[in-house]
Write a protein that holds these residues in place. Structure first.
Motif, short mmCIF file in Angstrom:
data_model
loop_
_atom_site.label_atom_id
_atom_site.label_comp_id
_atom_site.label_asym_id
_atom_site.label_seq_id
_atom_site.Cartn_x
_atom_site.Cartn_y
_atom_site.Cartn_z
N ALA A 148 0.83 -1.21 0.00
CA ALA A 148 0.00 0.00 0.00
C ALA A 148 0.87 1.26 0.00
O ALA A 148 1.91 1.30 0.65
CB ALA A 148 -0.92 0.00 1.22
N GLN A 149 0.42 2.28 -0.75
CA GLN A 149 1.18 3.53 -0.83
C GLN A 149 0.28 4.74 -0.58
O GLN A 149 -0.93 4.69 -0.87
CB GLN A 149 1.83 3.65 -2.20
N HIS A 150 0.91 5.79 -0.10
CA HIS A 150 0.23 7.05 0.16
C HIS A 150 -0.67 7.43 -1.04
O HIS A 150 -0.20 7.42 -2.17
CB HIS A 150 1.29 8.13 0.41
N GLY A 151 -1.92 7.72 -0.77
CA GLY A 151 -2.83 8.12 -1.85
C GLY A 151 -3.72 6.98 -2.35
O GLY A 151 -4.73 7.22 -3.02
N ASP A 152 -3.35 5.74 -2.02
CA ASP A 152 -4.18 4.60 -2.47
C ASP A 152 -5.59 4.67 -1.85
O ASP A 152 -5.76 5.16 -0.74
CB ASP A 152 -3.55 3.26 -2.04
N HIS A 153 -6.55 4.17 -2.59
CA HIS A 153 -7.93 4.10 -2.10
C HIS A 153 -8.11 2.78 -1.34
O HIS A 153 -7.61 1.75 -1.79
CB HIS A 153 -8.92 4.16 -3.27
N ILE A 154 -8.85 2.83 -0.24
CA ILE A 154 -9.07 1.61 0.57
C ILE A 154 -10.50 1.11 0.36
O ILE A 154 -11.45 1.89 0.45
CB ILE A 154 -8.86 1.89 2.08
N TYR A 155 -10.61 -0.18 0.08
CA TYR A 155 -11.92 -0.80 -0.15
C TYR A 155 -12.13 -2.01 0.76
O TYR A 155 -11.16 -2.63 1.21
CB TYR A 155 -12.01 -1.33 -1.59
N VAL A 156 -13.40 -2.37 0.96
CA VAL A 156 -13.72 -3.69 1.51
C VAL A 156 -14.81 -4.32 0.64
O VAL A 156 -15.64 -3.62 0.07
CB VAL A 156 -14.22 -3.67 2.97
N THR A 273 -6.27 -2.24 -1.12
CA THR A 273 -5.93 -0.87 -1.50
C THR A 273 -5.66 -0.80 -3.00
O THR A 273 -5.15 -1.75 -3.59
CB THR A 273 -4.69 -0.37 -0.73
N VAL A 274 -6.05 0.32 -3.60
CA VAL A 274 -5.92 0.48 -5.05
C VAL A 274 -5.22 1.81 -5.35
O VAL A 274 -5.65 2.85 -4.86
CB VAL A 274 -7.32 0.48 -5.72
N PRO A 275 -4.15 1.77 -6.14
CA PRO A 275 -3.46 3.01 -6.51
C PRO A 275 -4.41 3.93 -7.28
O PRO A 275 -5.26 3.45 -8.04
CB PRO A 275 -2.32 2.56 -7.42
N ALA A 276 -4.26 5.26 -7.09
CA ALA A 276 -5.16 6.24 -7.71
C ALA A 276 -5.30 5.99 -9.22
O ALA A 276 -6.39 6.08 -9.78
CB ALA A 276 -4.66 7.65 -7.43
N LYS A 277 -4.20 5.61 -9.88
CA LYS A 277 -4.27 5.49 -11.34
C LYS A 277 -5.08 4.26 -11.80
O LYS A 277 -5.45 4.18 -12.97
CB LYS A 277 -2.87 5.50 -11.97
N LYS A 278 -5.33 3.33 -10.89
CA LYS A 278 -6.14 2.17 -11.28
C LYS A 278 -7.55 2.23 -10.70
O LYS A 278 -8.36 1.31 -10.89
CB LYS A 278 -5.46 0.88 -10.81
N ASN A 279 -7.82 3.31 -9.98
CA ASN A 279 -9.08 3.36 -9.24
C ASN A 279 -10.31 3.38 -10.15
O ASN A 279 -11.34 2.79 -9.83
CB ASN A 279 -9.09 4.57 -8.31
N ILE A 281 -10.75 1.84 -12.88
CA ILE A 281 -11.06 0.47 -13.32
C ILE A 281 -11.89 -0.25 -12.26
O ILE A 281 -12.89 -0.90 -12.55
CB ILE A 281 -9.77 -0.35 -13.60
N VAL A 282 -11.45 -0.10 -11.00
CA VAL A 282 -12.16 -0.75 -9.89
C VAL A 282 -13.57 -0.17 -9.77
O VAL A 282 -14.55 -0.91 -9.61
CB VAL A 282 -11.36 -0.59 -8.58
N GLU A 283 -13.70 1.15 -9.87
CA GLU A 283 -15.02 1.78 -9.79
C GLU A 283 -15.92 1.27 -10.92
O GLU A 283 -17.11 1.01 -10.71
CB GLU A 283 -14.91 3.31 -9.87
N ALA A 284 -15.36 1.11 -12.11
CA ALA A 284 -16.14 0.61 -13.25
C ALA A 284 -16.61 -0.82 -12.99
O ALA A 284 -17.77 -1.17 -13.24
CB ALA A 284 -15.32 0.67 -14.53
N MET A 285 -15.70 -1.65 -12.46
CA MET A 285 -16.08 -3.04 -12.15
C MET A 285 -17.21 -3.07 -11.12
O MET A 285 -18.13 -3.89 -11.21
CB MET A 285 -14.87 -3.81 -11.59
N ILE A 286 -17.14 -2.16 -10.16
CA ILE A 286 -18.19 -2.11 -9.12
C ILE A 286 -19.52 -1.70 -9.75
O ILE A 286 -20.54 -2.34 -9.52
CB ILE A 286 -17.78 -1.15 -7.98
N SER A 287 -19.49 -0.67 -10.59
CA SER A 287 -20.79 -0.23 -11.14
C SER A 287 -21.34 -1.22 -12.17
O SER A 287 -22.55 -1.29 -12.37
CB SER A 287 -20.73 1.20 -11.69
N LEU A 288 -20.47 -2.02 -12.77
CA LEU A 288 -20.96 -3.07 -13.69
C LEU A 288 -21.42 -4.33 -12.96
O LEU A 288 -21.86 -5.30 -13.57
CB LEU A 288 -19.85 -3.45 -14.68
N GLY A 289 -21.24 -4.33 -11.63
CA GLY A 289 -21.65 -5.50 -10.85
C GLY A 289 -20.65 -6.64 -10.91
O GLY A 289 -20.94 -7.76 -10.52
N GLU A 290 -19.43 -6.36 -11.38
CA GLU A 290 -18.41 -7.41 -11.46
C GLU A 290 -17.66 -7.59 -10.15
O GLU A 290 -16.94 -8.57 -9.95
CB GLU A 290 -17.40 -7.08 -12.57
#
Ligand code: ADP
Ligand code: MG
Length: 325
Positions: A148-156, A273-279, A281-290
């Motif tokens: 994990a690095q400074h600025g990463d987004h934290i998810y559960v 944790t997800v680096p800002a530059k990949k966030n 993609i993760v948000e898209a996967m969440i809204s697509l229900g993946e």
């Protein structure tokens, strides 16, 4: 028990050893597994002792499911795919009812999670279940706690606090207290405790996306503490964003629900944790229900975890989560 040991294994544990990577399962001196080219072996072991890790009167099927699922959750947290598991079973005596319920539940879950039983050991003594799981992950792609690095987004993933609510429910009914507020979701909550869902598909999807991950077994704050320590960072949690189940949202004492979500163990959700530059993609996967996950905060500098309320005010929690020793 050696007189009956072979027939016991034959009857209860020799029938769920299928899998494309299983060259040899139960029945020889040892099992043989193929590791697909370009993959690494991931393995973990857990021991459950009667009266310590589950109540002495727990049902055989519940013990079996929990034992396998909790172990598979460790594979999920590494981003690994199950290959198979071994079972070291210590039983006080041969009780066919118990063995048959234990083996049926274990076989069903082994099939559900595509993780065949490939071997084990059977001995006499205090009821103890030691389960080792084996899985694979493409070379170098395992999810560690240290990235994990400074600025990463934290998810559960999923919801937090359900298992702690279930435990309090079990305790309350133990001492026959007046009816409490959780009656409605009782079934749902107990199920969340006895049959946690290892987040294997999420773990696999996160391989190329998460900078760090683990499964929440001791409580979010305690477990996130492993990520911050091993990564040399701090974290900020926005408490109002914690994902609570409908059942916990209906609970009258929301302060208590949040406390469970922050410090209660046994949910076996993934925290990652997800680096800002990949966030995105993760948000898209969440809204697509993946992917079923919720952002709950950010990695910050320093070495502390701070909890913020809805108006940005700092909150203090006294418990750091369940401690085993
Ligand atoms: P050994 O004495 O050579 O260790 P065992 O008699 O302990 O052999 O086991 C015989 C076979 O049965 C082995 O393949 C072992 O992996 C398997 N086995 C023993 N106990 C269990 C169990 N509880 N579940 C699954 N497989 C088992
Ligand atoms: Mg043996």
């Amino acid at each position: 028990m050696s007189l009956n040991e072979f027939s016991l294994i034959e009857k209860y544990f020799a029938h769920f050893g299928q899998g494309e990577s299983i060259v040899k399962g139960v029945g020889d001196d040892a099992a043989i597994l193929d590791i697909p080219k370009g993959n690494q072996l991931v393995t973990s072991v857990d021991t459950l002792v009667s009266g310590v890790h589950f109540p002495q009167d727990a049902e055989a099927g519940q013990i079996a499911r929990r034992a396998l699922r909790v172990n598979l959750s460790d594979l999920a947290a590494m981003g690994a795919k199950p290959l198979g598991f071994t079972l070291a079973l210590t039983i006080p005596g041969i009780k066919e009812d118990w063995l048959s319920a234990f083996s049926a539940a274990l076989a069903e879950d082994a099939l559900t999670f595509n993780c065949p039983l490939i071997g084990g050991d059977t001995t006499a003594g205090l009821l103890t279940i030691t389960l080792s799981v084996f899985g694979t992950v493409p070379d170098g792609q395992a999810l560690l706690r240290s990235g994990a690095q400074h600025g990463d987004h934290i998810y559960v993933t999923g919801h937090l606090g359900d298992a702690a609510a279930a435990l309090s429910l079990l305790k309350a009914s133990d001492i026959d207290e007046p009816k409490n507020q959780l009656r409605t979701g009782r079934e749902y909550l107990l199920n969340r405790f006895y049959q946690p869902t290892p987040r294997l598909p999420a773990g696999e999807k996160l391989r190329s996306l998460a900078s760090a991950a683990l499964d929440v077994s001791d409580g979010l704050l305690a477990d996130l503490g492993h990520i911050t320590r091993q990564s040399g960072v701090g974290a900020q949690i926005n408490v109002h964003r914690l994902p609570l189940s409908e059942t916990l949202k209906e609970f009258k004492d929301q302060q208590q629900a949040i406390q469970w979500a922050l410090t209660g163990g046994d949910d076996y959700e993934l925290c990652f944790t997800v680096p800002a530059k990949k966030n995105a993609i993760v948000e898209a996967m969440i809204s697509l229900g993946e992917l079923n996950a919720t952002e709950i905060g950010r990695i910050i500098e320093g070495n502390k975890i701070r909890c913020l309320g809805a108006d940005g005010e700092m909150l203090v929690f006294d418990e750091a989560g369940y401690q085993h020793f």
